[in-house]
Design an enzyme around this catalytic site. Structure first.
Site, PDB file in Angstrom:
ATOM      1  N   GLY A 155       0.861  -1.192   0.000  1.00 58.16           N
ATOM      2  CA  GLY A 155       0.000   0.000   0.000  1.00 58.16           C
ATOM      3  C   GLY A 155       0.892   1.235   0.000  1.00 58.16           C
ATOM      4  N   ARG A 156       0.349   2.326   0.528  1.00 55.71           N
ATOM      5  CA  ARG A 156       1.120   3.579   0.515  1.00 55.71           C
ATOM      6  C   ARG A 156       2.438   3.444   1.286  1.00 55.71           C
ATOM      7  NH1 ARG A 156      -4.067   5.544   1.451  1.00 55.71           N
ATOM      8  NH2 ARG A 156      -3.561   4.967   3.576  1.00 55.71           N
ATOM      9  N   THR A 178      -4.118  -8.305  -3.622  1.00 54.27           N
ATOM     10  CA  THR A 178      -4.435  -7.951  -5.006  1.00 54.27           C
ATOM     11  C   THR A 178      -3.178  -7.413  -5.671  1.00 54.27           C
ATOM     12  OG1 THR A 178      -6.540  -7.195  -4.099  1.00 54.27           O
ATOM     13  CG2 THR A 178      -6.109  -6.662  -6.414  1.00 54.27           C
ATOM     14  N   ARG A 238       1.842  -4.742  12.645  1.00 51.08           N
ATOM     15  CA  ARG A 238       1.094  -4.918  13.889  1.00 51.08           C
ATOM     16  C   ARG A 238       1.565  -6.181  14.586  1.00 51.08           C
ATOM     17  NH1 ARG A 238      -0.455  -0.508  13.983  1.00 51.08           N
ATOM     18  NH2 ARG A 238      -2.555   0.335  14.183  1.00 51.08           N
ATOM     19  N   GLU A 267       1.472  -6.298  23.047  1.00 50.45           N
ATOM     20  CA  GLU A 267       2.248  -5.138  23.524  1.00 50.45           C
ATOM     21  C   GLU A 267       1.394  -4.269  24.446  1.00 50.45           C
ATOM     22  OE1 GLU A 267       3.040  -3.524  19.512  1.00 50.45           O
ATOM     23  OE2 GLU A 267       1.743  -1.836  20.026  1.00 50.45           O
ATOM     24  N   HIS A 285       6.903   0.471  19.206  1.00 56.21           N
ATOM     25  CA  HIS A 285       5.812   0.938  18.325  1.00 56.21           C
ATOM     26  C   HIS A 285       5.952   2.440  18.035  1.00 56.21           C
ATOM     27  CE1 HIS A 285       1.468  -0.125  16.978  1.00 56.21           C
ATOM     28  NE2 HIS A 285       2.003   0.788  16.180  1.00 56.21           N
ATOM     29  N   ILE A 286       7.102   2.785  17.442  1.00 53.81           N
ATOM     30  CA  ILE A 286       7.392   4.207  17.165  1.00 53.81           C
ATOM     31  C   ILE A 286       7.397   4.508  15.669  1.00 53.81           C
ATOM     32  CG2 ILE A 286       8.669   4.717  19.286  1.00 53.81           C
ATOM     33  CD1 ILE A 286      11.289   4.245  17.627  1.00 53.81           C
ATOM     34  N   GLY A 287       6.812   3.623  14.864  1.00 51.32           N
ATOM     35  CA  GLY A 287       6.873   3.799  13.406  1.00 51.32           C
ATOM     36  C   GLY A 287       6.513   5.200  12.951  1.00 51.32           C
TER      37      GLY A 287
END
Ligand code: DGY
Length: 320
Positions: A155-156, A178, A238, A267, A285-287
């Site tokens: 995706g993006r 897809t 995730r 988490e 979880h600092i993306g």
């Protein structure tokens, strides 16, 4: 009368100022996560809610908030929200796509580089005072440049990762539910592969898929065995997409070389098996966590909420 909005966790001052122009705001700026009973109590008279992925929005909570019209998640992922239950009760759900693509892709590349070049392990070694001087075989890593990157989820954010990888002269494979059209594949320099072929050919496997029942444990013992022994796994998607116990076993046995993880099953609790391993880079979880991006995410959520509460279609509606 202004509509009432609950903001469940600490946000930025400008987010609150914008909300206050349109709404009566009840903000949990203390940033102590609200217990489910407190959340239900504070939501009881609210029309809107700005929440985070740490807030579970399910049917019992919705039942306790009969006036609710919008749940604006401050995240692009929304697996913390029961969307069908919201839809059934006429509650709009919104997310924050777009504003975090580049920051999240930067973090995924940071994990690629940190695992390949053993950055956190090297840093711990220096800090511990163990460094006795340069030698030829010290902290030998693996090259990122000219290696093959396989991305699950194009995706993006996946495309932003691919763009960065091309700057490192990497070959980029991808797998999606897809397949993208040929022009998009060409524009991004992407080669489509089946799940198994991607696992077998990639030097770095990056996970960037949403969490759902279909993606739960999509990387478990069988998939890890299909990867090269020299390969690295990056999870910037995730927790729950990877079977963490199986990953710890694979990292311990040398089934794969290393892993870089921004997210974890259950988490913020970690499987303690990770802590004993040197070949894993662990971040909390600092993306999307840059100042500019987190400000943009909070403001996007606020604008989505205000749109619904002022009778407009929100820019980022999730309900189908
Ligand atoms: C998201 O937006 O889904 C991120 O995981 C939050 O940082």
């Amino acid at each position: 009368m202004k509509p009432k909005v609950l903001v469940t966790r600490e946000v930025f001052d400008e987010t609150l100022a914008f909300l206050a122009e349109h709404c009566e705001v009840d903000a949990n700026q203390a940033d102590v996560p609200l217990a489910p009973a407190d959340l239900a109590r504070r939501l009881a008279d609210k029309q809107g809610m700005l929440c985070c992925l740490t807030d579970r929005v399910d049917d019992p909570l919705l039942a306790a908030a009969p006036a609710l019209k919008v749940v604006a998640n401050i995240a692009v992922g929304y697996n913390n929200i029961e969307v069908p239950a919201c839809t059934a009760r006429g509650v709009a759900v919104t997310n924050t796509p777009g504003v975090l693509d580049d920051s999240t892709a930067d973090l995924a590349m940071a994990l690629v580089l940190a695992t390949a070049r053993r950055i956190t392990e090297s840093e711990a070694y220096v800090r511990a005072g163990d460094w006795q001087g340069w030698h030829l075989k010290q902290m030998l890593g693996t090259d990122v440049h000219h290696a093959t990157l396989g991305v699950f989820g194009m995706g993006r954010i996946g495309q932003a990762i691919a763009k960065r990888a091309r700057g490192f002269d990497m070959r980029v494979l991808y797998h999606n539910r897809t397949r993208l059209d040929a022009a998009t594949e060409r524009a991004h320099g992407l080669e489509y592969r089946s799940k198994d072929a991607l696992l077998a050919e990639s030097d770095f496997v990056v996970l960037q898929v949403p969490y759902s029942p279909e993606t739960h444990h999509m990387i478990a013992a069988a998939e890890l065995k299909k990867m090269k022994r020299s390969a690295v796994l990056i999870n910037s998607a995730r927790g729950g997409v990877v079977d963490d116990a199986a990953l710890i076993a694979a990292l311990t046995a040398g089934t794969i070389r290393a892993a870089g993880l921004d997210v974890f099953e259950g988490e913020p609790k970690l499987n303690p098996g990770f802590l004993a391993l040197k070949n894993v880079v662990l971040v909390p979880h600092i993306g999307s966590s840059t100042e500019a991006t987190r400000r943009a995410m909070a403001m996007t959520a606020a604008k989505n909420a205000v749109a619904v509460l002022t009778g407009q279609r929100p820019p980022n509606l999730v309900n189908r």
